[in-house]
Design a protein around this motif. Structure first.
Motif, mmCIF file in Angstrom:
data_model
loop_
_atom_site.group_PDB
_atom_site.id
_atom_site.type_symbol
_atom_site.label_atom_id
_atom_site.label_comp_id
_atom_site.label_asym_id
_atom_site.label_seq_id
_atom_site.Cartn_x
_atom_site.Cartn_y
_atom_site.Cartn_z
ATOM 1 N N GLY A 35 0.812 -1.213 0.000
ATOM 2 C CA GLY A 35 0.000 0.000 0.000
ATOM 3 C C GLY A 35 0.844 1.260 0.000
ATOM 4 N N LEU A 36 1.918 1.272 0.804
ATOM 5 C CA LEU A 36 2.769 2.451 0.904
ATOM 6 C C LEU A 36 3.478 2.746 -0.407
ATOM 7 N N ASN A 42 2.452 6.179 -7.129
ATOM 8 C CA ASN A 42 1.368 6.934 -7.757
ATOM 9 C C ASN A 42 1.754 8.394 -7.947
ATOM 10 N N MET A 43 2.675 8.854 -7.105
ATOM 11 C CA MET A 43 3.193 10.205 -7.239
ATOM 12 C C MET A 43 3.818 10.409 -8.621
ATOM 13 N N LEU A 44 4.418 9.346 -9.151
ATOM 14 C CA LEU A 44 5.076 9.440 -10.453
ATOM 15 C C LEU A 44 4.071 9.640 -11.578
ATOM 16 N N SER A 45 2.811 9.257 -11.341
ATOM 17 C CA SER A 45 1.809 9.416 -12.401
ATOM 18 C C SER A 45 1.571 10.879 -12.732
ATOM 19 N N VAL A 233 -4.898 14.057 -2.555
ATOM 20 C CA VAL A 233 -6.093 13.698 -1.783
ATOM 21 C C VAL A 233 -6.190 12.186 -1.580
ATOM 22 N N ASN A 234 -5.901 11.403 -2.638
ATOM 23 C CA ASN A 234 -6.079 9.951 -2.552
ATOM 24 C C ASN A 234 -4.802 9.193 -2.210
ATOM 25 N N GLY A 235 -3.639 9.787 -2.472
ATOM 26 C CA GLY A 235 -2.397 9.032 -2.357
ATOM 27 C C GLY A 235 -1.553 9.298 -1.128
ATOM 28 N N THR A 236 -1.790 10.437 -0.460
ATOM 29 C CA THR A 236 -0.913 10.771 0.668
ATOM 30 C C THR A 236 -1.341 10.104 1.970
#
Length: 494
Positions: A35-36, A42-45, A233-236
């Motif tokens: 998950g982490l 996902n930040m790379l997206s 909002v969704n990834g942090t």
């Protein structure tokens, strides 16, 4: 649509089995790592800049007109962009690997987190390296091809991964299998596209026109801010949980997030195909007709969302307890916050359809930044006082940003030609329904129905029926009610 439903169903069922084996055999912290690092990567997206969305939008017309020259030029441009994006993502990903200790606090995992991270990074890079050819299938309304191929590889991947966990307990091999099958999946889609759209590789196409490039860049500018906002909002949440509360809690929360996001994805499928029709509506009909269709679609979305939310509320903890065990259940307050966030997320859906159909991507570019800053600031402040609950309060408050500007100003006033007062009344009506239906369902199950496994099906059915009855009380006197019934019948038939 059937292929997409089968894909999501297979993804959910096999994914849950996979998680069950991973947690049972290796432990909850391994799921926490998944998950982490999933959130970190996902930040790379963000580097994708929303190019895919802009490209698909510009492929609709040339595909409809069989303009192979323009399609070839756009796809060639897209291919070059994605090669550059993959290189940027690889570079940034390697830089982030130097600071992995920032994201991971104390951990008892007997694995090298850097190797784990590199395997997951390679999986992401492989996706973006080959992904551009999928876009023509989406634009050509052949999503079912992607869904069929995805379903096959999802089933294969989960079965092989579970077998590896059972026989070898090797986490590195577990991740390597996913990477290998991801490559095969993308290669399969590329082979299909190369065969059925042979003209794409038949010659070298000219560069895209300057006016088209200008429009793509304009849309990308707006989409970049939305990409950043979506990630924050969704990834942090997983990053904050890992940093301040530990990997084990990331693993516990990720099970809830998996179930909620799976339900939201299934609900989204019912509305994904409406954007084109809404675009035609906006181009040909007046504001009163637009408002009528909006309220009709939003009513259907509200009903389906409320059924899903209320059933989730009464079943999620018993479900997690049954699948994973008592020690992986979150308390009632956290579940309420997760459900409230789900309500806010689901009620954005039809607004989002009208926003996309209107081409509104640049005008509200600063809203996701405000949403992101609000989320981080409030989450961090409340985290130290309320723990996990503080993070979800931050997410909930942040979601209000789009309800305060994008939806009332850009959609309700500019597209539907209605006043902010009308918007406020309508929003209060919708959220009053959610609060009353959720509260009544909660009261019924707290007072009358005991917590046993045998009662799960009964609880689900009662929650569904109760929600429908309350919806009828709220909506039956509205102008759009009969239209909604006809639309629901059409959706079910399809």
């Amino acid at each position: 649509m059937l292929a997409c439903v089968i894909y999501y169903s297979a993804n959910i069922l096999f994914g849950l089995a996979n998680r069950k084996f991973l947690i049972s055999i290796l432990g909850i912290e391994y799921q926490g790592v998944n998950g982490l690092f999933g959130s970190v990567l996902n930040m790379l997206s963000i580097a994708e800049l929303g190019i895919g969305t802009a490209i698909i939008y510009h492929l609709y017309r040339p595909l409809a007109n069989d303009n192979k020259e323009m399609v070839g030029s756009i796809m060639q441009f897209y291919k070059n962009c994605y090669r550059g994006i993959a290189l940027v993502m690889l570079t940034v990903g390697m830089i982030l690997s130097v600071k992995l200790d920032f994201f991971v606090t104390a951990s008892s995992l007997p694995v090298n987190i850097h190797i784990v991270y590199y395997l997951m990074l390679a999986d992401v890079i492989a996706t973006y390296t080959f992904a551009y050819k999928r876009s023509i299938l989406y634009a050509d309304q052949k999503n079912y091809i992607v869904a069929i191929i995805n379903t096959f590889f999802v089933v294969c991947c989960n079965i092989v991964q579970v077998g590896i966990l059972y026989w070898t307990k090797d986490y590195y091999l577990y991740l390597s299998v996913k990477l290998g099958l991801r490559l095969l999946e993308n290669i399969s889609i590329n082979i299909y596209v190369s065969k059925h759209y042979a003209y794409l590789s038949a010659k070298k196409y000219p560069k895209i026109a300057k006016d088209l490039l200008k429009d793509i860049i304009q849309k990308i500018k707006g989409l970049l801010f939305h990409k950043i906002g979506t990630f924050v909002v969704n990834g942090t949440s997983n990053i904050l949980i890992s940093k301040f509360l530990g990997l084990a809690l990331v693993g516990i929360y990720s099970n809830y997030y998996y179930v909620i996001s799976a339900i939201n994805s299934v609900l989204q499928q019912a509305f994904d195909g409406t954007t084109g029709s809404v675009g035609n509506l906006l181009a040909t009909e007046d504001s009163s007709k637009r408002l009528s269709i909006f309220e009709e679609l939003n009513g259907i979305n509200t009903l389906f969302s409320a059924i899903a939310v209320n059933m989730l509320f009464v079943l999620i903890n018993p479900f997690i307890k049954t699948i994973f065990g008592d020690e992986f259940v979150l308390n009632h307050t956290i579940v309420i916050l997760l459900v409230l966030n789900m309500i806010f997320t689901n009620q954005r859906r039809v607004f989002g359809v009208f926003k996309a159909a209107s081409g509104i991507q640049y005008e509200d570019r600063y809203v996701p930044i405000a949403e992101s800053l609000t989320n981080i600031i409030i989450s961090v402040i409340l985290l130290f006082k309320f723990g996990l609950a503080g993070i979800f309060v931050g997410m909930l408050v942040a979601q209000c940003c789009v309800y305060l500007y994008t939806f009332p100003i850009l959609i309700y006033r500019n597209v539907m030609k209605k006043s902010i007062t009308d918007y406020t009344k309508y929003l209060l009506f919708v959220f009053s329904f959610h609060i009353i239906s959720l509260s009544s369902v909660s009261w019924v199950f707290h007072v009358f129905i005991e917590e046993t496994i045998m009662n799960y099906a009964i609880k689900g059915c009662v929650a569904c029926i109760q929600t429908i009855l309350i919806f009828y009380v709220f909506w039956h006197n509205t102008d759009s009610y009969q239209h909604m019934l006809n639309r629901i019948k059409l959706i079910i038939k399809k």
